[in-house]
Design a protein around this motif. Sequence first.
Motif, PDB file in Angstrom:
ATOM      1  N   MET A   1      17.877   8.997  -3.920  1.00  0.00           N
ATOM      2  CA  MET A   1      18.633   9.304  -2.966  1.00  0.00           C
ATOM      3  C   MET A   1      19.226  10.804  -3.392  1.00  0.00           C
ATOM      4  N   THR A   2      19.215  11.682  -2.504  1.00  0.00           N
ATOM      5  CA  THR A   2      19.893  12.969  -2.751  1.00  0.00           C
ATOM      6  C   THR A   2      21.017  13.257  -1.971  1.00  0.00           C
ATOM      7  N   VAL A   3      22.197  13.306  -2.499  1.00  0.00           N
ATOM      8  CA  VAL A   3      23.322  13.540  -1.652  1.00  0.00           C
ATOM      9  C   VAL A   3      23.802  14.804  -2.005  1.00  0.00           C
ATOM     10  N   ILE A  41      26.056   1.621   1.818  1.00  0.00           N
ATOM     11  CA  ILE A  41      25.415   1.314   0.517  1.00  0.00           C
ATOM     12  C   ILE A  41      24.447   0.433   0.631  1.00  0.00           C
ATOM     13  N   GLU A  42      24.740  -0.604   1.656  1.00  0.00           N
ATOM     14  CA  GLU A  42      23.708  -1.705   1.854  1.00  0.00           C
ATOM     15  C   GLU A  42      22.465  -1.298   2.783  1.00  0.00           C
ATOM     16  N   GLN A  43      22.549  -0.174   3.622  1.00  0.00           N
ATOM     17  CA  GLN A  43      21.506   0.230   4.524  1.00  0.00           C
ATOM     18  C   GLN A  43      20.872   1.469   3.957  1.00  0.00           C
ATOM     19  N   THR A  44      21.453   2.198   3.032  1.00  0.00           N
ATOM     20  CA  THR A  44      20.742   3.551   2.656  1.00  0.00           C
ATOM     21  C   THR A  44      20.137   3.346   1.273  1.00  0.00           C
ATOM     22  N   PRO A  45      18.816   3.676   1.042  1.00  0.00           N
ATOM     23  CA  PRO A  45      18.243   3.514  -0.281  1.00  0.00           C
ATOM     24  C   PRO A  45      18.719   4.313  -1.369  1.00  0.00           C
ATOM     25  N   ASP A  46      19.010   3.610  -2.473  1.00  0.00           N
ATOM     26  CA  ASP A  46      19.498   4.357  -3.652  1.00  0.00           C
ATOM     27  C   ASP A  46      21.021   4.715  -3.647  1.00  0.00           C
ATOM     28  N   ALA A  47      21.839   4.549  -2.501  1.00  0.00           N
ATOM     29  CA  ALA A  47      23.095   4.863  -2.214  1.00  0.00           C
ATOM     30  C   ALA A  47      23.914   3.840  -3.314  1.00  0.00           C
ATOM     31  N   ALA A  48      23.774   2.628  -3.307  1.00  0.00           N
ATOM     32  CA  ALA A  48      24.429   1.761  -4.016  1.00  0.00           C
ATOM     33  C   ALA A  48      24.019   2.120  -5.719  1.00  0.00           C
ATOM     34  N   ARG A  49      23.191   2.759  -5.959  1.00  0.00           N
ATOM     35  CA  ARG A  49      22.759   3.004  -7.509  1.00  0.00           C
ATOM     36  C   ARG A  49      23.807   4.498  -7.586  1.00  0.00           C
TER      37      ARG A  49
END
Length: 86
Positions: A1-3, A41-49
């Motif tokens: 994920m790129t933020v 973070i439970e719905q967006t890939p890699d956000a939890a990481r």
Amino acid sequence: MTVTAPQPGSVTMFTTTWCGYCRNLKKQMTSAGIAFTEIDIEQTPDAARLVAEVNDGNEVVPTVLFTDGTTATNPSLSEVRKRLEA
């Protein structure tokens, strides 16, 4: 994920749907007129990481990303305001 860093005057807030602290901070920021982008973070890939990377391996929410690339974990509205003014 790129933020990417949020636009000046706004923040990115990493949340979950069940987090009471997240709901509280969202209400406070909305009332204060602070713009934010919410990322679940439970719905967006890699956000939890990404959240875990800035919180010593823990998926702690709310985690707020500021325009300068720094983060704050479970900040108060006062802290968000101060950091946006800096």
